[in-house]
Every structure is written in structure tokens, then in C-alpha cells.
Design a protein around this motif. Structure first.
Motif, PDB file in Angstrom:
ATOM      1  N   PHE A  22       4.505 -55.113  38.631  1.00 10.11           N
ATOM      2  CA  PHE A  22       3.443 -56.115  38.723  1.00 10.11           C
ATOM      3  C   PHE A  22       3.323 -56.695  40.126  1.00 10.11           C
ATOM      4  N   THR A  23       4.465 -56.966  40.759  1.00 13.53           N
ATOM      5  CA  THR A  23       4.414 -57.570  42.096  1.00 13.53           C
ATOM      6  C   THR A  23       3.766 -56.641  43.114  1.00 13.53           C
ATOM      7  N   GLU A  24       3.909 -55.329  42.929  1.00  9.29           N
ATOM      8  CA  GLU A  24       3.268 -54.364  43.834  1.00  9.29           C
ATOM      9  C   GLU A  24       1.750 -54.443  43.743  1.00  9.29           C
ATOM     10  N   LEU A  25       1.254 -54.700  42.556  1.00  8.65           N
ATOM     11  CA  LEU A  25      -0.186 -54.679  42.334  1.00  8.65           C
ATOM     12  C   LEU A  25      -0.858 -56.044  42.427  1.00  8.65           C
ATOM     13  N   CYS A  26      -0.133 -57.080  42.112  1.00 10.39           N
ATOM     14  CA  CYS A  26      -0.792 -58.378  41.994  1.00 10.39           C
ATOM     15  C   CYS A  26      -0.225 -59.494  42.862  1.00 10.39           C
ATOM     16  N   ALA A  27       1.023 -59.391  43.269  1.00  8.30           N
ATOM     17  CA  ALA A  27       1.603 -60.452  44.090  1.00  8.30           C
ATOM     18  C   ALA A  27       1.377 -60.214  45.582  1.00  8.30           C
ATOM     19  N   ARG A  28       0.907 -59.013  45.902  1.00  7.06           N
ATOM     20  CA  ARG A  28       0.603 -58.668  47.295  1.00  7.06           C
ATOM     21  C   ARG A  28      -0.900 -58.485  47.431  1.00  7.06           C
ATOM     22  N   PRO A  29      -1.402 -58.528  48.650  1.00 11.50           N
ATOM     23  CA  PRO A  29      -2.854 -58.345  48.837  1.00 11.50           C
ATOM     24  C   PRO A  29      -3.311 -56.920  48.509  1.00 11.50           C
ATOM     25  N   THR A  30      -3.781 -56.740  47.296  1.00  8.42           N
ATOM     26  CA  THR A  30      -4.400 -55.494  46.870  1.00  8.42           C
ATOM     27  C   THR A  30      -5.800 -55.854  46.411  1.00  8.42           C
ATOM     28  N   ASN A  31      -6.626 -54.838  46.165  1.00  7.43           N
ATOM     29  CA  ASN A  31      -7.998 -55.137  45.778  1.00  7.43           C
ATOM     30  C   ASN A  31      -8.530 -54.089  44.807  1.00  7.43           C
ATOM     31  N   ALA A  32      -9.765 -54.274  44.400  1.00  4.55           N
ATOM     32  CA  ALA A  32     -10.373 -53.378  43.413  1.00  4.55           C
ATOM     33  C   ALA A  32     -10.372 -51.928  43.882  1.00  4.55           C
ATOM     34  N   ALA A  33     -10.535 -51.679  45.169  1.00  8.40           N
ATOM     35  CA  ALA A  33     -10.522 -50.298  45.674  1.00  8.40           C
ATOM     36  C   ALA A  33      -9.169 -49.639  45.423  1.00  8.40           C
ATOM     37  N   ASP A  34      -8.086 -50.382  45.575  1.00 11.15           N
ATOM     38  CA  ASP A  34      -6.755 -49.847  45.272  1.00 11.15           C
ATOM     39  C   ASP A  34      -6.650 -49.498  43.788  1.00 11.15           C
ATOM     40  N   ALA A  56      -2.568 -68.432  41.369  1.00 18.86           N
ATOM     41  CA  ALA A  56      -3.951 -68.079  41.058  1.00 18.86           C
ATOM     42  C   ALA A  56      -4.359 -66.741  41.674  1.00 18.86           C
ATOM     43  N   ALA A  57      -3.919 -66.462  42.905  1.00 15.32           N
ATOM     44  CA  ALA A  57      -4.301 -65.206  43.562  1.00 15.32           C
ATOM     45  C   ALA A  57      -3.758 -64.001  42.794  1.00 15.32           C
ATOM     46  N   SER A  58      -2.509 -64.081  42.353  1.00 14.98           N
ATOM     47  CA  SER A  58      -1.918 -62.982  41.581  1.00 14.98           C
ATOM     48  C   SER A  58      -2.619 -62.808  40.245  1.00 14.98           C
ATOM     49  N   LEU A  59      -2.946 -63.905  39.585  1.00 14.59           N
ATOM     50  CA  LEU A  59      -3.629 -63.815  38.299  1.00 14.59           C
ATOM     51  C   LEU A  59      -5.055 -63.295  38.467  1.00 14.59           C
ATOM     52  N   SER A  60      -5.683 -63.645  39.561  1.00 17.54           N
ATOM     53  CA  SER A  60      -7.019 -63.122  39.843  1.00 17.54           C
ATOM     54  C   SER A  60      -6.960 -61.608  40.052  1.00 17.54           C
ATOM     55  N   ARG A  61      -5.961 -61.136  40.791  1.00 12.65           N
ATOM     56  CA  ARG A  61      -5.781 -59.692  40.973  1.00 12.65           C
ATOM     57  C   ARG A  61      -5.496 -59.015  39.632  1.00 12.65           C
ATOM     58  N   TRP A  62      -4.685 -59.654  38.800  1.00 11.91           N
ATOM     59  CA  TRP A  62      -4.381 -59.122  37.473  1.00 11.91           C
ATOM     60  C   TRP A  62      -5.667 -58.946  36.661  1.00 11.91           C
ATOM     61  N   ALA A  63      -6.536 -59.950  36.692  1.00 12.99           N
ATOM     62  CA  ALA A  63      -7.806 -59.866  35.959  1.00 12.99           C
ATOM     63  C   ALA A  63      -8.653 -58.707  36.481  1.00 12.99           C
ATOM     64  N   THR A  64      -8.693 -58.533  37.786  1.00  5.39           N
ATOM     65  CA  THR A  64      -9.453 -57.423  38.374  1.00  5.39           C
ATOM     66  C   THR A  64      -8.839 -56.092  37.982  1.00  5.39           C
ATOM     67  N   LEU A  65      -7.520 -55.989  38.041  1.00  4.88           N
ATOM     68  CA  LEU A  65      -6.828 -54.761  37.649  1.00  4.88           C
ATOM     69  C   LEU A  65      -7.137 -54.404  36.195  1.00  4.88           C
ATOM     70  N   LEU A  66      -7.069 -55.382  35.304  1.00  9.32           N
ATOM     71  CA  LEU A  66      -7.377 -55.140  33.896  1.00  9.32           C
ATOM     72  C   LEU A  66      -8.790 -54.603  33.731  1.00  9.32           C
ATOM     73  N   ASP A  67      -9.717 -55.200  34.449  1.00  7.03           N
ATOM     74  CA  ASP A  67     -11.113 -54.788  34.371  1.00  7.03           C
ATOM     75  C   ASP A  67     -11.295 -53.336  34.805  1.00  7.03           C
ATOM     76  N   VAL A  68     -10.726 -52.998  35.947  1.00 10.08           N
ATOM     77  CA  VAL A  68     -10.876 -51.645  36.485  1.00 10.08           C
ATOM     78  C   VAL A  68     -10.246 -50.615  35.551  1.00 10.08           C
ATOM     79  N   LEU A  69      -9.026 -50.869  35.107  1.00  7.79           N
ATOM     80  CA  LEU A  69      -8.344 -49.901  34.251  1.00  7.79           C
ATOM     81  C   LEU A  69      -9.017 -49.780  32.883  1.00  7.79           C
TER      82      LEU A  69
END
Length: 116
Positions: A22-34, A56-69
Motif C-alpha cells: 500500500f505504501t508503494e502505491l498510496c503513501a508516495r507520490p503516484t498518480n492515475a497514470a501509474d 488525506a493524500a494517501s486516501l485520495s490516491r487509494w480512491a483513485t487506485l480503486l477507481d482505475v482498477l
């Protein structure tokens, strides 16, 4: 280690999928393109260590990751010490549009360790 965009992401290939912390995908600056890259490269993703007690930033990335997958129709296995309800509460606290991510999580089967 893979570099789908400008930052490397550590993952472990597992058959036709990948296991990623999780920290690789959401706790670091990643984005929808990743996340789109992951969806194009793998047919399933295991995400381990998912926690709701992050910022909040990690949870926002998590929400984006869920959407994409979800939109890519990938199988997603989530390993978390937090329950789905705890994750939903964390998302609701920090994201004004949390309902969509919570809805995506509603498609999951929740298994409690030791239960059969």
C-alpha cells in the motif's frame, strides 16, 4: 522495481499479477497514470498493508487506485488490518467524494482471518 511513470514502484510479480505494498502505491507520490499502467500490465493485483489511519493524500490516491482498477475490471485482493467499515469511515472523514470509493469497496468479499 518498475518505473511506469517518473517514479519507481517496488512490486513482486505473482503469476499474471503483482503484489504491491500500500505504501508503494498510496503513501508516495503516484498518480492515475501509474495505476493505468498497472491495469494494462497485470490481470490481478494484490495490495498488502492497506490502512485507514493515513493522511488525506494517501486516501485520495487509494480512491483513485480503486477507481482505475475497478474500471479496468481487474481482480484486486486487499490485505488489510483495517476492516472495510474502518476504511470507509477514514475515506468519509477526508474526501468530499468518498462515496464512489466506498461503493467500489462494496464489491469486495470480506474475509476475517480464521473464519471459513
Amino acid at each position: 522495481m518498475v518505473t511506469p511513470g517518473s517514479r519507481p514502484i517496488a512490486l513482486t510479480p505473482v503469476g499474471d499479477g503483482a503484489r504491491i505494498d500500500f505504501t508503494e502505491l498510496c503513501a508516495r507520490p503516484t498518480n492515475a497514470a501509474d495505476y493505468l499502467w498497472l491495469a494494462a500490465e497485470f490481470s490481478r493485483v494484490q495490495i498488502v498493508g492497506v490502512r485507514g489511519d493515513v493522511g488525506a493524500a494517501s486516501l485520495s490516491r487509494w480512491a483513485t487506485l480503486l477507481d482505475v482498477l475497478h474500471d479496468a475490471d481487474l481482480r484486486v485482493d486487499v490485505w488489510s488490518p483495517s476492516t472495510r467499515a474502518e476504511m470507509a469511515a477514514s475515506l468519509t472523514e477526508v474526501l468530499p467524494d468518498a462515496a464512489r470509493a466506498i461503493s467500489r469497496m462494496g464489491a469486495w468479499c470480506e474475509i476475517t482471518p480464521g473464519a471459513r
